[in-house]
Design an enzyme around this catalytic site. Structure first.
Site, PDB file in Angstrom:
ATOM      1  N   LEU A 123      -1.409  -8.315   8.222  1.00 15.20           N
ATOM      2  CA  LEU A 123      -1.617  -8.603   6.802  1.00 15.20           C
ATOM      3  C   LEU A 123      -0.309  -8.526   6.030  1.00 15.20           C
ATOM      4  O   LEU A 123       0.388  -7.516   6.071  1.00 15.20           O
ATOM      5  CB  LEU A 123      -2.610  -7.589   6.234  1.00 15.20           C
ATOM      6  CG  LEU A 123      -2.977  -7.730   4.752  1.00 15.20           C
ATOM      7  CD1 LEU A 123      -3.816  -8.973   4.531  1.00 15.20           C
ATOM      8  CD2 LEU A 123      -3.742  -6.496   4.287  1.00 15.20           C
ATOM      9  N   HIS A 227       2.308   4.512   5.690  1.00 13.23           N
ATOM     10  CA  HIS A 227       3.541   4.157   4.979  1.00 13.23           C
ATOM     11  C   HIS A 227       3.187   3.820   3.528  1.00 13.23           C
ATOM     12  O   HIS A 227       2.142   3.216   3.261  1.00 13.23           O
ATOM     13  CB  HIS A 227       4.173   2.943   5.664  1.00 13.23           C
ATOM     14  CG  HIS A 227       5.557   2.634   5.215  1.00 13.23           C
ATOM     15  ND1 HIS A 227       5.834   2.014   4.007  1.00 13.23           N
ATOM     16  CD2 HIS A 227       6.776   2.854   5.808  1.00 13.23           C
ATOM     17  CE1 HIS A 227       7.130   1.866   3.884  1.00 13.23           C
ATOM     18  NE2 HIS A 227       7.720   2.363   4.956  1.00 13.23           N
TER      19      HIS A 227
END
Length: 344
Positions: A123, A227
């Site tokens: 993505l 992250h």
């Protein structure tokens, strides 16, 4: 905007997107040759020419000027052709009654427990397009596709999210654990895994449980942490019913989130409706709408009104879906939130 299957003509735009995403986007390496192979394989997948173990549904997000501004993907099943590894975070309890000592130590167990499940992956949305409903359309369009074709997928959907790494691509988890067994830096190992070269994991990774107390403090702190750039994508999925249940990536310790397909909001709440043409006002809710086709799949988001078993949309929306009044669609209202997807 529409989400549709990738085509060969998208290759230059796809390569530009991947290069912009940077080195952490290992599931789509910035290699024209490998991208071309994946695009061709995706076309075979949408044509129904591959088995579930090999299925790779690669989508692009295209604006009204036919510019590709995002990419996302689904795999039919992980681990059926080659081993699929994760760590499961568990607990080991040790005690000595004579000394009055009891220890509860988090422990990492190497496993293949996700084998056979389907994965959402690859993505990335162009930074200039991180606005409005674009992030949700790119991410959740895949889930509406799954809702229409549940027989093509496993019992669960999983997402292996990017873990903590610095700007140079170094991972505290990898530096504390993996590099001792692989003798290579994190970016190289992650790159090899993204290319499908995962056999070396089984050959070199220790099979016995690993005690997290033997890792550095920095490594322990990032176990199961996404992250920062991935958090918006993770939040979209959590709102859909995904959860982290203790599985992590073996390279950077990023969370593996999962959900039974039948429990995912977009899957559970979507329904077939008949398309009707009208003029929904600005107060109409935004819907995610799929034209119910496989090879010629089109998914978009637009304001729409439901009346009985009909969904009223404007003519532009019908044109984007390549449908006529009276055609069947699968649709679900979008949640009233607009987090912006970056990458996952």
């Amino acid at each position: 905007m529409i989400v549709r299957p990738v085509s060969v003509t998208d290759l230059p735009a796809l390569l530009a997107l991947v290069r912009q995403a940077g080195p952490g986007f290992t599931s789509l390496p910035a290699s024209e040759e490998r991208l071309a192979h994946r695009v061709r394989w995706a076309q075979r997948t949408f044509a129904g020419q591959v088995e579930r173990a090999d299925a790779d549904y690669l989508f692009v997000l295209e604006d009204d000027d036919q510019q590709v501004v995002g990419v996302s993907a689904l795999t039919g099943a992980v681990g059926l052709r080659e081993p699929w590894y994760n760590y499961r975070v568990g607990l080991t309890v040790s005690s000595s009654p004579d000394l009055g000592i009891q220890r509860q130590i988090p422990t990492l167990f190497l496993n293949n427990e996700m084998t056979g499940q389907s994965e959402i992956c690859s993505l990335f949305l162009h930074p200039d397009q991180r606005q409005g409903n674009n992030g949700q359309l790119l991410s959740l369009g895949r889930l509406l596709f799954v809702a229409e074709f549940t027989h093509l997928f496993g019992e669960k959907l999983i997402a292996e999210l990017r873990g903590s790494a610095d700007e140079k691509g170094s991972s505290p988890f990898w530096d504390s654990l993996g590099r001792h067994f692989f003798k290579m830096d994190f970016s190289h190992a992650d790159h090899l895994s993204g290319l499908g070269n995962k056999a070396f994991i089984a050959e070199l990774m220790p099979r016995q449980p690993l005690y997290t107390c033997l890792l550095t403090e920095q490594a322990r702190a990032v176990i199961g942490k996404a992250h920062p750039n991935t958090e918006p994508a993770m939040n979209i999925l959590i709102a859909e019913g995904f959860a982290h249940k203790g599985y992590i990536d073996i390279f950077d310790a990023g969370p593996v989130i999962e959900a039974p397909i039948s429990k995912i909001r977009t899957v559970r709440d979507s329904q077939p409706l008949l398309l009707a043409i009208g003029t929904p006002d600005d107060e109409a809710p935004v819907w995610l709408i799929h034209n119910r086709r496989l090879e010629n799949c089109r998914i978009t988001s637009a304001r729409a009104r439901r009346v009985g078993n009909s969904l009223i949309v404007d003519r532009i929306t019908a044109k984007r879906l390549q449908l006529q009044p009276g055609n069947s669609v699968r649709a679900v209202p979008l949640l009233d939130r607009q987090p912006q997807t970056v990458a996952a």
